[in-house]
Design a protein around this motif. Structure first.
Motif, PDB file in Angstrom:
ATOM      1  N   ILE A 226      13.064  22.566  -8.408  1.00 61.75           N
ATOM      2  CA  ILE A 226      11.874  22.217  -7.634  1.00 61.75           C
ATOM      3  C   ILE A 226      10.612  22.430  -8.473  1.00 61.75           C
ATOM      4  N   SER A 227      10.620  23.439  -9.344  1.00 62.27           N
ATOM      5  CA  SER A 227       9.414  23.777 -10.108  1.00 62.27           C
ATOM      6  C   SER A 227       8.986  22.663 -11.057  1.00 62.27           C
ATOM      7  N   TYR A 228       9.910  21.754 -11.395  1.00 51.97           N
ATOM      8  CA  TYR A 228       9.538  20.647 -12.268  1.00 51.97           C
ATOM      9  C   TYR A 228       8.645  19.638 -11.550  1.00 51.97           C
ATOM     10  N   ARG A 229       8.626  19.697 -10.235  1.00 52.75           N
ATOM     11  CA  ARG A 229       7.784  18.808  -9.414  1.00 52.75           C
ATOM     12  C   ARG A 229       8.021  17.339  -9.762  1.00 52.75           C
ATOM     13  N   GLY A 230       9.268  16.990  -9.968  1.00 53.66           N
ATOM     14  CA  GLY A 230       9.601  15.616 -10.320  1.00 53.66           C
ATOM     15  C   GLY A 230      10.505  14.968  -9.291  1.00 53.66           C
ATOM     16  N   VAL A 231      11.449  14.181  -9.772  1.00 51.96           N
ATOM     17  CA  VAL A 231      12.349  13.419  -8.909  1.00 51.96           C
ATOM     18  C   VAL A 231      13.167  14.337  -8.002  1.00 51.96           C
ATOM     19  N   THR A 232      13.754  15.384  -8.582  1.00 54.31           N
ATOM     20  CA  THR A 232      14.614  16.276  -7.800  1.00 54.31           C
ATOM     21  C   THR A 232      13.837  16.964  -6.691  1.00 54.31           C
ATOM     22  N   LEU A 236      14.698  16.761  -2.679  1.00 53.54           N
ATOM     23  CA  LEU A 236      15.004  17.948  -1.888  1.00 53.54           C
ATOM     24  C   LEU A 236      14.017  18.147  -0.746  1.00 53.54           C
ATOM     25  N   GLU A 237      12.744  18.007  -1.046  1.00 54.34           N
ATOM     26  CA  GLU A 237      11.733  18.252  -0.024  1.00 54.34           C
ATOM     27  C   GLU A 237      11.798  17.223   1.099  1.00 54.34           C
TER      28      GLU A 237
END
Length: 278
Positions: A226-232, A236-237
């Motif tokens: 989540i910390s990458y604030r990208g696709v994943t 997830l969010e």
């Protein structure tokens, strides 16, 4: 008694009974001539490799030959299992059948209720278990070792806990299979060829998930991704926002309710604390 007990499996031809028998033999937990299976045909489900295993039709005859009795039949079939197993350790693998039910139907006061799952076939079952007060420490240690021949195991302390874990882990691969199917269907709907969609879904559910427990906890993985604030993180969010956690809770609540009420015996009642457990 528990140095080299003779072990009997009622329902030894079923998926679970057969898997457990094979695991115990493969791990040399029991010798072939100290294992007895019962089924309707009296045919050996383990094949020529384990031809020394005794197979019979008569469940009571099995009980009389064995020190430990594993009952691996469906809950509704237990009504037709007529055995008297006083002074023997009885291990029940039946979903929703309480300790009291097993005591009343078998005559044994030394009963372990456990919930293995289909992953026993590959040695990966997680098996929670619960005991009556009369089960000795020696018998508990024996049971833990037995369950570890086909995976891992933990003792729990109430019928409620075991019924909840029946809903959570007794389902085996069912929940991951549901996730894999949903991922597959969404990929196909988005235009991917089915063969590629299938491999991609399996890569997520079967392959990538092996990172969990392999030096990475669930929380650590989620936090990092989540910390990458990208696709994943976006995926997830969105899943969480659209009710992923609530859906999981609804499924487990429903499954627990069924596990708590599926006994074929009218007098049974699931309670959070039972007088027969410790």
């Amino acid at each position: 008694m528990f140095d080299e007990p003779t072990i009997g499996i009622i329902g030894g031809s079923g998926w679970l009974g057969r898997s457990i028998a094979s695991a115990m033999l493969d791990k040399a937990f029991v010798q072939p001539d100290a294992l007895v299976l019962s089924n309707r045909s009296a045919s050996n489900p383990l094949g020529a490799k384990w031809s020394q295993v005794t197979v019979m039709r008569d469940n009571q005859a099995l009980v009389e030959r064995c020190d430990v009795i594993i009952v691996s039949v469906r809950a509704e079939q237990f009504v037709d299992v007529k055995i008297f197993a006083e002074n023997r350790l009885v291990i029940s693998l039946m979903a929703g059948v309480s300790l009291e039910d097993v005591v009343q139907r078998t005559g044994s006061r030394q009963v372990i209720r456990a919930m293995a799952n289909a992953a026993a076939e590959i040695g990966k079952s997680y098996t929670p278990w619960l005991v009556t007060q009369e089960v000795t420490d020696e018998q508990k240690a024996f049971a833990q070792q037995l369950f570890e021949t086909f995976g891992s195991a933990d003792e729990v302390f109430t019928e409620h806990q075991l019924n909840y874990l029946t809903a959570l882990v007794g389902t085996g691969p069912a929940y991951p299979a549901l996730l894999a199917r949903s991922l597959f269907q969404q990929a196909v709907t988005s235009g991917l060829p089915p063969a590629i969609a299938l491999r991609a879904a399996n890569a997520v559910v079967v392959d990538a998930s092996q990172l969990i427990g392999n030096g990475h906890s669930v929380d650590e993985l989620l936090q990092v991704l989540i910390s990458y604030r990208g696709v994943t993180a976006a995926g997830l969010e969105a899943m969480i926002a659209y009710g992923f956690d609530k859906t999981i809770k609804a499924g487990l609540d429903s499954a627990t309710s069924v596990a708590s009420s599926m006994s074929p015996f009218a007098h049974s009642a699931d309670t959070k604390e039972g007088p027969m457990t410790r």
